[in-house]
Design a protein around this motif. Structure first.
Motif, PDB file in Angstrom:
ATOM      1  N   TRP B  97      87.562  46.850 -13.849  1.00 15.21           N
ATOM      2  CA  TRP B  97      88.716  46.380 -14.619  1.00 15.21           C
ATOM      3  C   TRP B  97      89.668  45.632 -13.715  1.00 15.21           C
ATOM      4  O   TRP B  97      89.936  46.048 -12.587  1.00 15.21           O
ATOM      5  N   ILE B  98      90.189  44.560 -14.211  1.00 13.93           N
ATOM      6  CA  ILE B  98      91.149  43.789 -13.427  1.00 13.93           C
ATOM      7  C   ILE B  98      92.528  44.403 -13.594  1.00 13.93           C
ATOM      8  O   ILE B  98      92.884  44.876 -14.673  1.00 13.93           O
ATOM      9  N   THR B  99      93.303  44.411 -12.529  1.00 10.24           N
ATOM     10  CA  THR B  99      94.655  44.973 -12.577  1.00 10.24           C
ATOM     11  C   THR B  99      95.664  43.867 -12.853  1.00 10.24           C
ATOM     12  O   THR B  99      95.325  42.690 -12.875  1.00 10.24           O
ATOM     13  N   GLU B 100      96.905  44.280 -13.050  1.00  7.95           N
ATOM     14  CA  GLU B 100      97.968  43.292 -13.227  1.00  7.95           C
ATOM     15  C   GLU B 100      98.050  42.371 -12.018  1.00  7.95           C
ATOM     16  O   GLU B 100      98.148  41.146 -12.132  1.00  7.95           O
ATOM     17  N   ALA B 101      98.006  42.998 -10.844  1.00  6.87           N
ATOM     18  CA  ALA B 101      98.054  42.206  -9.612  1.00  6.87           C
ATOM     19  C   ALA B 101      96.883  41.229  -9.563  1.00  6.87           C
ATOM     20  O   ALA B 101      97.029  40.084  -9.130  1.00  6.87           O
ATOM     21  N   GLY B 102      95.738  41.686 -10.022  1.00  9.77           N
ATOM     22  CA  GLY B 102      94.566  40.823 -10.054  1.00  9.77           C
ATOM     23  C   GLY B 102      94.771  39.615 -10.944  1.00  9.77           C
ATOM     24  O   GLY B 102      94.438  38.486 -10.574  1.00  9.77           O
ATOM     25  N   ARG B 103      95.347  39.869 -12.117  1.00 10.12           N
ATOM     26  CA  ARG B 103      95.637  38.754 -13.024  1.00 10.12           C
ATOM     27  C   ARG B 103      96.594  37.765 -12.393  1.00 10.12           C
ATOM     28  O   ARG B 103      96.418  36.548 -12.489  1.00 10.12           O
ATOM     29  N   ASP B 104      97.615  38.311 -11.752  1.00  8.45           N
ATOM     30  CA  ASP B 104      98.605  37.430 -11.129  1.00  8.45           C
ATOM     31  C   ASP B 104      97.959  36.549 -10.070  1.00  8.45           C
ATOM     32  O   ASP B 104      98.189  35.338 -10.032  1.00  8.45           O
ATOM     33  N   VAL B 105      97.165  37.176  -9.215  1.00  9.60           N
ATOM     34  CA  VAL B 105      96.516  36.421  -8.143  1.00  9.60           C
ATOM     35  C   VAL B 105      95.611  35.351  -8.726  1.00  9.60           C
ATOM     36  O   VAL B 105      95.616  34.199  -8.300  1.00  9.60           O
ATOM     37  N   ARG B 106      94.871  35.726  -9.761  1.00 13.25           N
ATOM     38  CA  ARG B 106      93.961  34.764 -10.390  1.00 13.25           C
ATOM     39  C   ARG B 106      94.728  33.618 -11.035  1.00 13.25           C
ATOM     40  O   ARG B 106      94.377  32.460 -10.882  1.00 13.25           O
ATOM     41  N   ASP B 107      95.808  33.953 -11.760  1.00 12.98           N
ATOM     42  CA  ASP B 107      96.572  32.911 -12.436  1.00 12.98           C
ATOM     43  C   ASP B 107      97.174  31.936 -11.436  1.00 12.98           C
ATOM     44  O   ASP B 107      97.155  30.723 -11.635  1.00 12.98           O
ATOM     45  N   ARG B 108      97.689  32.503 -10.370  1.00  8.95           N
ATOM     46  CA  ARG B 108      98.300  31.645  -9.356  1.00  8.95           C
ATOM     47  C   ARG B 108      97.251  30.761  -8.701  1.00  8.95           C
ATOM     48  O   ARG B 108      97.487  29.573  -8.436  1.00  8.95           O
ATOM     49  N   ALA B 109      96.092  31.330  -8.432  1.00  7.01           N
ATOM     50  CA  ALA B 109      95.020  30.533  -7.822  1.00  7.01           C
ATOM     51  C   ALA B 109      94.624  29.384  -8.742  1.00  7.01           C
ATOM     52  O   ALA B 109      94.453  28.246  -8.303  1.00  7.01           O
ATOM     53  N   ILE B 110      94.502  29.698 -10.022  1.00  9.46           N
ATOM     54  CA  ILE B 110      94.171  28.655 -10.993  1.00  9.46           C
ATOM     55  C   ILE B 110      95.204  27.534 -10.942  1.00  9.46           C
ATOM     56  O   ILE B 110      94.864  26.358 -10.895  1.00  9.46           O
ATOM     57  N   ARG B 111      96.471  27.924 -10.938  1.00 11.09           N
ATOM     58  CA  ARG B 111      97.523  26.899 -10.889  1.00 11.09           C
ATOM     59  C   ARG B 111      97.420  26.048  -9.630  1.00 11.09           C
ATOM     60  O   ARG B 111      97.481  24.823  -9.679  1.00 11.09           O
ATOM     61  N   ASP B 112      97.238  26.739  -8.487  1.00 13.05           N
ATOM     62  CA  ASP B 112      97.206  26.014  -7.217  1.00 13.05           C
ATOM     63  C   ASP B 112      96.030  25.052  -7.151  1.00 13.05           C
ATOM     64  O   ASP B 112      96.137  23.943  -6.634  1.00 13.05           O
ATOM     65  N   ILE B 113      94.901  25.500  -7.661  1.00 14.42           N
ATOM     66  CA  ILE B 113      93.704  24.671  -7.573  1.00 14.42           C
ATOM     67  C   ILE B 113      93.744  23.555  -8.616  1.00 14.42           C
ATOM     68  O   ILE B 113      93.228  22.464  -8.390  1.00 14.42           O
ATOM     69  N   SER B 114      94.388  23.835  -9.736  1.00 19.75           N
ATOM     70  CA  SER B 114      94.440  22.843 -10.804  1.00 19.75           C
ATOM     71  C   SER B 114      95.025  21.520 -10.331  1.00 19.75           C
ATOM     72  O   SER B 114      94.606  20.446 -10.778  1.00 19.75           O
ATOM     73  N   ALA B 115      95.972  21.607  -9.419  1.00 15.74           N
ATOM     74  CA  ALA B 115      96.576  20.380  -8.904  1.00 15.74           C
ATOM     75  C   ALA B 115      95.492  19.471  -8.314  1.00 15.74           C
ATOM     76  O   ALA B 115      95.474  18.260  -8.561  1.00 15.74           O
ATOM     77  N   ASP B 116      94.578  20.066  -7.558  1.00 14.15           N
ATOM     78  CA  ASP B 116      93.504  19.273  -6.956  1.00 14.15           C
ATOM     79  C   ASP B 116      92.535  18.767  -8.008  1.00 14.15           C
ATOM     80  O   ASP B 116      92.031  17.648  -7.919  1.00 14.15           O
ATOM     81  N   MET B 117      92.274  19.609  -8.984  1.00 10.71           N
ATOM     82  CA  MET B 117      91.365  19.203 -10.057  1.00 10.71           C
ATOM     83  C   MET B 117      91.941  17.988 -10.783  1.00 10.71           C
ATOM     84  O   MET B 117      91.236  17.026 -11.064  1.00 10.71           O
ATOM     85  N   GLU B 118      93.219  18.055 -11.051  1.00  9.26           N
ATOM     86  CA  GLU B 118      93.856  16.940 -11.748  1.00  9.26           C
ATOM     87  C   GLU B 118      93.753  15.656 -10.937  1.00  9.26           C
ATOM     88  O   GLU B 118      93.552  14.572 -11.480  1.00  9.26           O
ATOM     89  N   ALA B 119      93.847  15.816  -9.631  1.00  8.15           N
ATOM     90  CA  ALA B 119      93.719  14.640  -8.772  1.00  8.15           C
ATOM     91  C   ALA B 119      92.308  14.053  -8.859  1.00  8.15           C
ATOM     92  O   ALA B 119      92.100  12.858  -8.661  1.00  8.15           O
ATOM     93  N   MET B 120      91.348  14.920  -9.166  1.00 10.10           N
ATOM     94  CA  MET B 120      89.960  14.472  -9.272  1.00 10.10           C
ATOM     95  C   MET B 120      89.694  13.706 -10.560  1.00 10.10           C
ATOM     96  O   MET B 120      88.760  12.902 -10.633  1.00 10.10           O
ATOM     97  N   VAL B 121      90.497  14.020 -11.575  1.00 11.67           N
ATOM     98  CA  VAL B 121      90.217  13.481 -12.905  1.00 11.67           C
ATOM     99  C   VAL B 121      90.108  11.959 -12.881  1.00 11.67           C
ATOM    100  O   VAL B 121      89.258  11.361 -13.531  1.00 11.67           O
ATOM    101  N   GLY B 122      90.972  11.319 -12.094  1.00 13.29           N
ATOM    102  CA  GLY B 122      90.957   9.878 -12.023  1.00 13.29           C
ATOM    103  C   GLY B 122      89.665   9.321 -11.437  1.00 13.29           C
ATOM    104  O   GLY B 122      89.233   8.222 -11.781  1.00 13.29           O
ATOM    105  N   GLU B 123      89.061  10.092 -10.560  1.00 11.64           N
ATOM    106  CA  GLU B 123      87.872   9.599  -9.859  1.00 11.64           C
ATOM    107  C   GLU B 123      86.572  10.022 -10.525  1.00 11.64           C
ATOM    108  O   GLU B 123      85.558   9.346 -10.398  1.00 11.64           O
ATOM    109  N   PHE B 124      86.631  11.148 -11.157  1.00 16.37           N
ATOM    110  CA  PHE B 124      85.424  11.654 -11.811  1.00 16.37           C
ATOM    111  C   PHE B 124      85.857  12.194 -13.174  1.00 16.37           C
ATOM    112  O   PHE B 124      86.364  13.308 -13.280  1.00 16.37           O
TER     113      PHE B 124
END
Lengths: 148, 148
Positions: B97-124
């Motif tokens: 089971w994922i904990t609250e802390a786990g959700r937070d870490v995951r959500d933050r990671a998603i946000r942080d990585i999304s910035a790079d993904m968005e940068a990729m959108v233009g190229e791919f």
DNA sequence: GGCATTTGGTACGATATCGAACTTTATTGT
DNA sequence: ACAATAAAGTTCGATATCGTACCAAATGCC
């Protein structure tokens, strides 16, 4: 650009990771005892692309840290599948040459694995692979360029 | 079936391996200290797919040996990002089971990585990704079925 | 019901991977 | 020419990965 697209990119890298893992397992089951995909990849690269490359070039080709490549090459050298000589153009550097034994091991691995590849052809046709590979190659270039 | 097609399949798995390596490096640069893609992958899977899965199901989902999954889960548990309870339906088994802390870490990671993904959108572009993902998913299923 | 087999998970040991720091040689700037 | 910086490779230490062997619970079989 829509945020809704972002999860698709996560899914892409997720699939790539799983496929890498899966293909590693499948391939290593066909490789001779103790030989890993990292080893086979280098041997194959030395023949497909070019003999006599530097460790750093190899590390970049596989996108691994140079220290990992040092370790992989040490393993190959210990098995006498490659030879490392000093680079005549740069005394800091080395050149990696595949040996006869290295060629033999690589050729045999190719043959052994080809049987499984051929079994795949019926399920996942070559034209699909042919369409997939350039896409992945381009994705790789983009990611590589964005790396720093 | 033509032998000339076989190298294409080797090229495919070669690209997949390199891309996996490359994306691992890129993603881990955005993850919090000490968190690896293996950890993030599990957290993400627990939210995307289903909470409360057994370690074995997770191992299969990522195509890693169960002992590797044990190790990954131990790391997550030590950081209190997941909880492992006994499976009420099977005393040999556990549920993750994922904990609250786990959700937070995951959500933050998603946000942080999304910035790079968005940068990729233009190229791919997303439509290319949308075409790629199902192909890879099918390839995975085929490979998985052929595994034994 | 009781024994054999299978299944989920872990312990342990071997090795792969990788980041940080270091050595040696090239290159750059003045 | 020489000091400063960069680049190629290795060493070292930490940790991830994974195969083998193991334990415990469940399932199958008679």
């Amino acid at each position: 650009m829509r945020d809704a697209d972002i999860p698709l990119y996560f899914a892409l890298f997720n699939e790539i990771g799983i496929l890498s893992q899966l293909s590693r397992t499948v391939l290593e089951a066909r490789l001779p005892e103790g030989l890993l995909v990292s080893h086979f990849g280098v041997l194959n690269h030395l023949i497909r692309v070019q003999d006599g490359q530097t460790p750093l070039r190899l590390a970049r080709a596989f996108q691994v840290p140079k220290t990992s490549m040092t370790h992989t090459l040490a393993g190959l050298e210990k098995r006498a599948l490659i030879e490392m000589r000093v680079n005549p153009e740069d005394a800091r550097s080395k050149c990696v040459w595949i040996t006869e034994a290295g060629r033999d091991v690589r050729d045999r691995a190719i043959r052994d694995i080809s049987a499984d590849m051929e079994a795949m052809v019926g399920e996942f046709a070559p034209d699909r692979v042919a369409r997939l590979v350039p896409e992945l190659a381009e994705l790789r270039k983009i990611l590589d360029a964005a790396r720093d």
